[in-house]
Design an enzyme around this catalytic site. Structure first.
Site, short mmCIF file in Angstrom:
data_model
loop_
_atom_site.label_atom_id
_atom_site.label_comp_id
_atom_site.label_asym_id
_atom_site.label_seq_id
_atom_site.Cartn_x
_atom_site.Cartn_y
_atom_site.Cartn_z
N GLU A 85 -5.22 0.00 -7.97
CA GLU A 85 -4.18 0.94 -8.41
C GLU A 85 -3.09 0.13 -9.10
O GLU A 85 -2.53 -0.80 -8.49
CB GLU A 85 -3.60 1.71 -7.22
CG GLU A 85 -4.46 2.86 -6.78
CD GLU A 85 -3.87 3.60 -5.57
OE1 GLU A 85 -4.09 4.81 -5.46
OE2 GLU A 85 -3.21 2.96 -4.73
N SER A 142 0.83 -1.21 0.00
CA SER A 142 0.00 0.00 0.00
C SER A 142 0.86 1.26 0.00
O SER A 142 0.35 2.34 -0.26
CB SER A 142 -0.87 0.05 1.25
OG SER A 142 -1.50 -1.16 1.48
N HIS A 166 -2.22 -2.68 -6.41
CA HIS A 166 -2.70 -2.36 -5.06
C HIS A 166 -4.22 -2.51 -4.99
O HIS A 166 -4.97 -1.71 -5.54
CB HIS A 166 -2.27 -0.92 -4.69
CG HIS A 166 -2.72 -0.52 -3.33
ND1 HIS A 166 -3.10 0.75 -3.01
CD2 HIS A 166 -2.87 -1.25 -2.20
CE1 HIS A 166 -3.47 0.79 -1.75
NE2 HIS A 166 -3.32 -0.41 -1.24
N ASN A 206 -3.80 6.36 -0.91
CA ASN A 206 -3.36 6.42 0.49
C ASN A 206 -2.51 7.65 0.77
O ASN A 206 -2.47 8.15 1.88
CB ASN A 206 -2.60 5.14 0.85
CG ASN A 206 -3.56 4.01 1.15
OD1 ASN A 206 -4.77 4.22 1.26
ND2 ASN A 206 -3.05 2.80 1.25
#
Ligand code: 3H9
Length: 704
Positions: A449, A416, A437, A487
């Protein structure tokens, strides 16, 4: 069009043609990719019907679409532009008023304006497997070409309400049983159109003018739907207008359609319409990446390393897409846990009707294999590593994969936050290494992602996108940075929330304000759900590099020190027990103590200020992610937040919201907040330029 030119197919315009076959006038639409009812389709169709009306040798008209579908709806790209005659509602009325009967063949995805055209024909035959629906509500509007008036006349108010307010397509069987269509057929649309036309003439297929059918009033269904929507969709505009429009179906058709038009225009003017249509296009735009023309590698079998929640979720997603999966773990106990989670995930899929019980058994017995040895991955085409976030562990795994995996295998990490370039450097084949991801639960969340490292080969990127398509996920291309697109931005705006919490707002006040904005959950509910230990570990990892000027709020760390990690431990910012979630008094005591320690005199925050600070932070970091080229376009950031972070779809995403607020206003806000904390609140250069030039993120999206 002179009648003697009508032997064979004749073009009315670029997208509509007619043929005369005996007494049948056959109209074909050909407007790829989805036969959207563009101006050319509408005017060509009008002209075709008019021409065939005048032909004495034509007794019946049949209408069908070429390509993968009959009309899939109005042309959404024309929305917001000046309307061009004929409008779709006028065309539908013109078709219904035709003296010669018209039969329509539905196939593919006959949606929205496409179904409305069909409903105004005098009979409807659908090819088996056609999806039939009125999805306008998902775009913030309502069926505006008679759908709210004709669907209840044919299928009843209750059925029409459900279809129109949910926007979900129904099967041909459902459509037939409820009277929306007259017949299900198999074969080629043109052939089916010809035989349906014969049957319409012979009377084997009944003909009716839908607008002349009286709609049976059903106040109970209307009231029940209003009550349901008041509970479930209170923040949305168009579902309620859909009900109002259907409520007018007892009026004569033209009056009902006038009411429908009034409500349709109100929806068109709503900012929610702009947000939802932006969301629709964002999910398609993200596939347009520089590597899109590369040939993806063939993926027939997948390896997943790690049987935790993420690894099991990824394995489940692949298994549900029909891909065989080899799951590896350090020991048998880990494998047992992973297999158990996968079995539970599959049970959920069976419950949701996505998988049969037999299908579940087949997957578990023949599609899933397990091993405690990474050499079991020697033959798979793509490996996804999903172990805990520790660079040394990942380095070791990728070093081994480099030795055991076959040449050409794609080596992916589900990290992540960590640097994919570093991971790639531990192998002799960095071109094959990529970040994939997933978002938890990975078999449910739609976002993926695709993280492209410096040396990732274009065909490996294309493979990531192809895999996402197979898994029915929305892939967004991201560059490498700490946290990638989603994130990284979340880490930043979460600080804005923490600062408000430290300065006087309670977690519940912040969560309530953000739910008021439209998020399904507020940031502290999300933190409790994700597990506070995850961010605690990240906080520790970043501690060494955290700049001295940064204001750090240790409240969540203090909560974790008690072993309270959120939902999974029964408490975090909230308490979770049989009584249902409620603010955790112990967490509130920790907040008070931390405020006192830091000498903060708590002040109050209005919901408007909470939303403003939260959104401004999100947009500011989003702008930096764009400036640095981590995201290709603003619309990619929107797609990430809409599909991975519960961002309210009707607001179109953070960067669309930025355009609604305006760059100049955002700059003013940041400068204002910077008076308290100039380290955190900085105006991104791009935003400043936009404020000066008036350029919008939408314009950047259009530039591509
Ligand atoms: C309406 O009908 C209003 C009326 O009631 C009243 C009017 C007065 N227009 O999704 P895909 C493009 S509202 C323009 O990747 P799939 C799409 O952008 C409409 N373009 O394929 C994409 O372009 P690109 C109600 C459209 O096979 C390409 O087609 N109808 C439209 O996965 C392929 O699309 C709807 O809401 C459109 N209507 O799925 C249906 N639709 O390649 C909306 C698609 O450049 N559409 N495009 O990115 C869909 O749900 C799906 O596209 C569909 C096909 C299921 C049809």
């Amino acid at each position: 069009m002179p009648s003697d030119t009508l032997a064979g197919a004749n073009a009315v315009n670029d997208v509509v043609s007619i043929e005369i076959i005996g007494k049948i006038g056959l109209i074909a639409l050909d407007n790829p990719p989805v036969n959207a009812a563009s101006h050319a389709v509408r005017s060509g169709l009008w002209q075709a019907v008019e021409t065939l009306q005048q032909r004495v040798d034509v007794e019946v008209i049949a209408l069908y679409g070429k390509g993968r579908t009959f009309i899939a709806g109005a042309d959404i790209r024309e929305f917001g532009k000046p309307p061009q005659d004929p409008w779709l509602p006028e065309l539908c009325n013109f078709i219904e008023d035709s003296e010669k009967p018209i039969v329509c063949v539905l196939h593919g995805t006959t949606l929205g304006g496409g179904l409305e055209v069909a409903l105004s024909c005098h009979a409807r035959v659908a090819l088996k497997g056609t999806k039939v629906g009125l999805p306008e509500v998902t775009l913030g509007i309502l069926p505006g070409a008679g759908g709210t008036q004709r669907a209840p006349r044919l299928a009843g108010v209750a059925f029409a309400l459900e279809m129109i307010t949910s926007g979900k397509p129904v099967s041909t069987q459902d459509a037939l049983e409820n009277g929306l269509i007259d017949r299900i057929a198999e074969g080629d649309p043109r052939e089916v159109a010809l035989s349906a036309a014969e049957d319409l003439v012979s009377g084997t297929l009944p003909r009716r003018k839908t607008g002349e059918i009286e709609a049976a009033p059903d106040q109970a269904a209307l009231e029940a739907m209003r009550a349901k929507l008041a509970k479930t969709q209170a923040q949305l505009f168009s579902p309620h207008k859909c009900v109002d429009a259907v409520a007018a179906c007892h009026l004569p058709i033209k009056e009902g359609m006038a009411e429908e038009r009034r409500l349709y225009n109100a929806c068109m003017d709503s900012p929610q319409r702009a947000g939802l249509i932006h969301a629709f296009f964002s999910e398609r735009a993200v596939a347009k990446v520089p590597e899109a023309s590369a040939e993806p590698r063939d993926i027939q079998a997948i390896g997943v390393i790690g049987g935790g929640t993420m690894g099991s979720g990824i394995a489940t997603a692949a298994l549900l897409a029909g891909l065989p999966v080899t799951l590896t773990e350090r020991d048998q106990a880990g494998l047992d846990r992973g297999t158990d989670t996968i079995a539970k995930n599959l049970d959920g899929a069976v419950k949701r009707g996505k998988l049969s019980t037999d299908g579940r058994e087949e997957i578990l017995s023949s599609k899933l294999s397990t091993s405690t040895d990474l050499t079991a991955l020697s033959d798979v085409d793509l490996v996804i590593e999903a172990v805990f976030e520790e660079m040394s562990v990942k380095r070791e795994i990728f070093g081994t994969l480099d030795k055991v995996c076959k040449q050409g295998a794609v080596l992916a990490s589900n990290t992540s936050y960590l640097d994919i370039n570093d991971i790639a450097a531990t192998t002799s084949r960095p071109a094959d290494v990529i970040g994939l991801h997933f978002f938890s639960p990975a078999h449910v969340m739609r976002l993926l992602e695709v993280v492209v490292a410096d040396k990732t080969a274009p065909e490996v990127v294309a493979t990531g996108f192809a895999l996402a398509k197979k898994l029915k996920k929305i892939a967004v291309r991201s560059g490498v940075c700490d946290g990638f697109i989603g994130n990284r931005i979340m880490t930043f705006y979460k600080k804005a929330a923490d600062y408000m919490m430290m300065d006087g707002a309670s977690p519940e006040e912040i969560d309530t304000a953000m739910r008021g904005f439209g998020f399904a959950m507020g940031p502290y509910q999300v933190a409790d759900l994700a597990g506070l230990d995850i961010s605690w570990a990240a906080n520790k990892r970043r501690a060494a590099t955290r700049p001295a000027e940064e204001r750090y709020i240790p409240i969540a760390d203090r909560i974790c020190e008690n072993g309270w990690f959120g939902r999974k431990t029964g408490q975090g910012f909230y308490i979770y027990d049989d009584e249902g979630p409620r603010p955790n008094p112990d967490a509130l005591a920790i907040i008070d103590a931390e405020r006192e320690k830091a000498g903060v005199r708590p002040r109050s925050f209005t919901p408007e200020e909470i939303v403003s600070r939260f959104m401004t932070a999100m947009i500011a970091e989003g702008t930096r992610v764009l400036e640095e080229g981590i995201a290709l376009r603003p619309i990619d950031i929107d797609a990430v937040f809409l599909n991975g972070y519960g961002f309210p779809r009707f607001r179109g995403g953070p960067m669309h919201t930025a355009d609604v607020i305006g760059a100049a206003d955002l700059v003013r806000r940041i400068e204002d907040y910077a008076k308290e904390d100039g380290y955190y609140w900085k105006v991104p250069e791009l935003l400043r330029k936009m404020a000066a030039s008036g350029e919008t993120f939408a314009e950047m999206n259009a530039r591509g």
